[in-house]
Design an enzyme around this catalytic site. Structure first.
Site, PDB file in Angstrom:
ATOM      1  N   THR A 186       0.859  -1.177   0.000  1.00 20.07           N
ATOM      2  CA  THR A 186       0.000   0.000   0.000  1.00 20.07           C
ATOM      3  C   THR A 186       0.896   1.227   0.000  1.00 20.07           C
ATOM      4  O   THR A 186       1.878   1.284   0.734  1.00 20.07           O
ATOM      5  CB  THR A 186      -0.971  -0.029   1.205  1.00 20.07           C
ATOM      6  OG1 THR A 186      -1.444   1.288   1.421  1.00 20.07           O
ATOM      7  CG2 THR A 186      -0.311  -0.528   2.474  1.00 20.07           C
ATOM      8  N   GLU A 330      -5.065  -2.931   4.537  1.00 20.12           N
ATOM      9  CA  GLU A 330      -4.769  -3.520   5.845  1.00 20.12           C
ATOM     10  C   GLU A 330      -5.955  -4.287   6.431  1.00 20.12           C
ATOM     11  O   GLU A 330      -5.805  -4.983   7.423  1.00 20.12           O
ATOM     12  CB  GLU A 330      -4.358  -2.409   6.836  1.00 20.12           C
ATOM     13  CG  GLU A 330      -3.013  -1.749   6.548  1.00 20.12           C
ATOM     14  CD  GLU A 330      -3.113  -0.583   5.562  1.00 20.12           C
ATOM     15  OE1 GLU A 330      -4.077  -0.543   4.770  1.00 20.12           O
ATOM     16  OE2 GLU A 330      -2.225   0.280   5.573  1.00 20.12           O
ATOM     17  N   LYS A 444      -8.774  21.959   8.839  1.00 19.27           N
ATOM     18  CA  LYS A 444      -8.826  22.472  10.204  1.00 19.27           C
ATOM     19  C   LYS A 444      -8.906  23.995  10.157  1.00 19.27           C
ATOM     20  O   LYS A 444      -7.914  24.668   9.984  1.00 19.27           O
ATOM     21  CB  LYS A 444      -7.602  21.996  10.982  1.00 19.27           C
ATOM     22  CG  LYS A 444      -7.570  20.475  11.060  1.00 19.27           C
ATOM     23  CD  LYS A 444      -6.397  19.935  11.842  1.00 19.27           C
ATOM     24  CE  LYS A 444      -6.361  18.427  11.718  1.00 19.27           C
ATOM     25  NZ  LYS A 444      -5.571  17.918  10.599  1.00 19.27           N
ATOM     26  N   TRP A 449     -13.371  21.508  12.552  1.00 20.58           N
ATOM     27  CA  TRP A 449     -13.061  20.658  11.411  1.00 20.58           C
ATOM     28  C   TRP A 449     -14.124  20.771  10.331  1.00 20.58           C
ATOM     29  O   TRP A 449     -15.316  20.750  10.614  1.00 20.58           O
ATOM     30  CB  TRP A 449     -12.979  19.180  11.858  1.00 20.58           C
ATOM     31  CG  TRP A 449     -11.723  18.874  12.612  1.00 20.58           C
ATOM     32  CD1 TRP A 449     -10.787  19.766  13.030  1.00 20.58           C
ATOM     33  CD2 TRP A 449     -11.273  17.587  13.038  1.00 20.58           C
ATOM     34  NE1 TRP A 449      -9.781  19.110  13.694  1.00 20.58           N
ATOM     35  CE2 TRP A 449     -10.051  17.775  13.717  1.00 20.58           C
ATOM     36  CE3 TRP A 449     -11.783  16.295  12.910  1.00 20.58           C
ATOM     37  CZ2 TRP A 449      -9.329  16.722  14.274  1.00 20.58           C
ATOM     38  CZ3 TRP A 449     -11.068  15.235  13.462  1.00 20.58           C
ATOM     39  CH2 TRP A 449      -9.847  15.460  14.132  1.00 20.58           C
TER      40      TRP A 449
HETATM   41  P1  AMP Z   1      -6.536   1.371   0.072  1.00 24.18           P
HETATM   42  O1  AMP Z   1      -5.744   0.645   1.085  1.00 24.18           O
HETATM   43  O2  AMP Z   1      -5.739   1.916  -1.049  1.00 24.18           O
HETATM   44  O3  AMP Z   1      -7.695   0.575  -0.417  1.00 24.18           O
HETATM   45  O4  AMP Z   1      -7.147   2.665   0.790  1.00 24.18           O
HETATM   46  C1  AMP Z   1      -7.913   2.579   1.957  1.00 24.18           C
HETATM   47  C2  AMP Z   1      -8.572   3.902   2.239  1.00 24.18           C
HETATM   48  O5  AMP Z   1      -9.564   4.203   1.259  1.00 24.18           O
HETATM   49  C3  AMP Z   1      -9.336   3.930   3.541  1.00 24.18           C
HETATM   50  O6  AMP Z   1      -8.481   4.107   4.653  1.00 24.18           O
HETATM   51  C4  AMP Z   1     -10.270   5.099   3.322  1.00 24.18           C
HETATM   52  O7  AMP Z   1      -9.637   6.336   3.538  1.00 24.18           O
HETATM   53  C5  AMP Z   1     -10.600   4.988   1.848  1.00 24.18           C
HETATM   54  N1  AMP Z   1     -11.894   4.334   1.677  1.00 24.18           N
HETATM   55  C6  AMP Z   1     -12.142   3.062   1.343  1.00 24.18           C
HETATM   56  N2  AMP Z   1     -13.463   2.833   1.246  1.00 24.18           N
HETATM   57  C7  AMP Z   1     -14.088   3.989   1.550  1.00 24.18           C
HETATM   58  C8  AMP Z   1     -15.460   4.416   1.634  1.00 24.18           C
HETATM   59  N3  AMP Z   1     -16.461   3.604   1.366  1.00 24.18           N
HETATM   60  N4  AMP Z   1     -15.690   5.694   1.998  1.00 24.18           N
HETATM   61  C9  AMP Z   1     -14.689   6.543   2.269  1.00 24.18           C
HETATM   62  N5  AMP Z   1     -13.393   6.216   2.180  1.00 24.18           N
HETATM   63  C10 AMP Z   1     -13.084   4.957   1.836  1.00 24.18           C
END
Ligand code: AMP
Length: 551
Positions: A186, A330, A444, A449
């Site tokens: 990641t 993760e 911020k 926020w």
């Molecule tokens: P990744 O590991 O690249 O899949 O990224 C994970 C991140 O994507 C999460 O920590 C969130 O910030 C964002 N994310 C995933 N699903 C959602 C969702 N349904 N709504 C908002 N953010 C999301």
């Protein structure tokens, strides 16, 4: 008292054996861009996975060894998905959209010896190869110019020739269910990419969750259009989950543009599909310009970033019911899924539940942590950082080849071992998560926020707006203020004042949160998995590269 149950390890080979026998006639359908798509039964996939495992063993692939795939979503990638972990090696999916230097860093960090690549990706792989210090073998599958690999230091093999004539069964080893089965890097905004290593056990349990009725709930009567790349958190677990239940998989290969996707839906009639919102925004535009029969597709799983309510409504109108989900690399990735509770189904309240990130399944525990480390209540109002734990949640990152130590950075893992997600939000008393932002994207402003996501969703519900991203920019008086970057639809007439007034309408957004800085951009920059890349916008703003109007 000890239980009297058998202790059978939860292994990916068991999912493969089950899928290729009990559901042997289910299919992986790969789009080829011309003529008939390519169809392969789960039984054939099972036999070919065994042949691939024999071939890899002959190339010297050993237990525990990361083995890379640089591939689109297709049948051969599914074969690799099962062959590599089942033989005890570690499937390492490579994100083909990463910048080449980062990809090379990742391959070197994992120390992949073998990479299976699609021929169409050789233009990416060939110039990279001299920098991949550990890669000894490249196995090429599917169309593409092989001459690009002439003179390569690694040995080059043809996938079909390599597996040809190998035995169609393999005596899959009884592995420890806790050992690594697959890995995925990641890329955060800072520092080097981090490797998450999934175990057989975590994949197995996660697949069962994906299949539950309150998650995706698919059966062998379904066909799932797997748009989410196999290099993006194991395609959200779909290849493993579908082999458990016999769901057919429709694989787009490299044909990910809205036109071919619409064509696939019309001709192959999937009942389910999964991808990030940007893919669906594109499809929506395509369907408006050129209507197609998409009536088969009744369930669409959207996650990876927040699903704009306007997108959910537009899909609902087309009969494609959206189910919103949240997760991260993760978390394998299923962390929450938004199936509304029974008592609101069919009422006006239902939509408000569907647009949340959803509920936690039984195996994912959650808590909210405030700025001073305090636990926050689940009252739907107190916003804090989400922390999770569970059998398919990472407890550390891979330390790298040659190291035995895992990485546990303090900003990612709490002292008591929970994963700090970096996502900020609230949880309602009935367990529904609403994310307001990424911790790093929150604006911020004067001690308060502002949620960038809320502003974006409100903006994207304006009929003239195709896409909108809101980022924090420095402000002398308030510390930070929102900058609205907007992509207008063709023929749009709305100006910034109109959009600002639209946000203020009906109390959509509190007055003090309304952006004063506005700019029109051609497209929102996207990350390698199709999410809004806000750090690019912040950088462009800082470098004076955006034409900003102050109102
Ligand atoms: P990744 O590991 O690249 O899949 O990224 C994970 C991140 O994507 C999460 O920590 C969130 O910030 C964002 N994310 C995933 N699903 C959602 C969702 N349904 N709504 C908002 N953010 C999301």
């Amino acid at each position: 008292m000890q239980s009297t149950m058998q202790d059978v390890p939860l292994l990916i080979s068991r999912i493969l054996t089950h899928g290729s026998t009990i559901h042997g006639s289910s299919q992986v359908i790969t789009w080829t861009g011309e003529g008939e798509p390519h169809r392969r039964s789960f039984a054939e996939i099972g036999a070919r996975a065994a042949r691939l495992a024999h071939a890899l063993r002959e190339l010297g692939v050993e237990e525990g060894q990361p083995t890379g795939t640089l591939m689109w979503n297709n049948a051969e990638h599914v074969e690799a998905y099962f062959a590599i972990p089942s033989m005890g090696a570690v499937l390492h999916t490579l994100n083909l959209r990463l910048p080449p230097e980062q990809l090379a860093w990742i391959v070197n960090h994992a120390a992949d010896r073998v990479v299976i690549a699609n021929g169409s990706l050789l233009p990416l792989l060939a110039p990279l190869l001299p920098h991949l210090k550990t890669v000894e073998h490249v196995i090429v599958s599917g169309p593409g110019d092989r001459s690009l690999l002439d003179g390569a230091s690694a040995q080059v093999h043809e996938y079909e020739e390599l597996i040809d004539g190998k035995p169609e069964t393999y005596d899959w080893p009884e592995l420890d269910e806790r050992q690594g089965a697959a890995m995925c890097y990641t890329s955060g905004t800072t520092g080097d990419p981090k490797g998450v290593v999934f175990s057989h056990r975590s994949v197995y349990l996660h697949s069962m969750q994906v299949n539950m009725a309150q998650s995706m709930g698919l059966t062998d009567q379904d066909t799932s259009l797997v748009v989410v790349p196999q290099f993006h958190v194991n395609a959200w677990g779909l290849p493993h989950a579908t082999f458990m239940t016999g769901v057919n998989m429709l694989m787009p290969d490299r044909f990910l543009q809205p036109g071919p996707l619409a064509e696939m839906i019309e001709s192959e009639k999937p009942t389910h599909a999964a991808a990030v919102p940007t893919i669906w925004q594109g499809l929506l535009g395509e369907l408006k310009a050129k209507p197609r029969d998409v009536s088969s597709l009744t369930q669409v799983t959207i996650g990876g970033s927040a699903c704009p309510p306007s997108l959910m409504k537009a899909f609902d109108e087309l009969g494609m019911r959206v189910c919103h989900a949240w997760g991260m690399t993760e978390t394998s990735p299923l962390g929450t899924i938004a199936r509304p509770p029974a008592h609101v189904v069919g009422t006006d309240e239902e939509f408000a539940y569907r647009i949340t990130q959803g509920r936690f399944p039984a195996s994912v525990e959650a808590r909210l942590t405030g700025p001073d480390g305090e636990r926050l209540p689940w009252d739907g109002e107190s916003a804090g950082e989400l922390e999770v734990r569970g059998p398919w949640i990472a407890g550390a990152y891979y330390g790298g080849h040659g190291t035995t130590e895992a990485l546990r950075p303090a900003d990612k893992f709490s002292e008591d071992g929970w994963l700090k997600t970096g996502d900020v939000g609230t949880i309602s008393s009935d367990g529904f998560l609403t994310l307001t932002d990424r911790a790093k994207d929150v604006i911020k402003s004067g001690g308060e926020w502002i949620s960038s996501v809320e502003l974006e969703n409100a903006l994207m519900s304006h009929p003239d707006v195709a896409e909108a991203a809101v980022v924090a920019v420095p402000d002398e008086k308030w510390g930070e203020r929102p900058l609205a970057t907007v992509v207008l639809k063709e023929g749009a007439t709305a100006d910034f004042n109109t959009l600002r007034a639209f946000l203020a309408e009906e109390g959509k957004i509190a007055k003090w949160q309304l952006p004063e800085r506005w700019t029109v951009i051609e497209a929102v920059p996207k990350t390698s998995v199709g999410k809004f890349d806000k750090k690019v916008l912040r950088r462009q703003y800082a470098a004076g590269g955006l034409d900003v109007t102050q109102i």
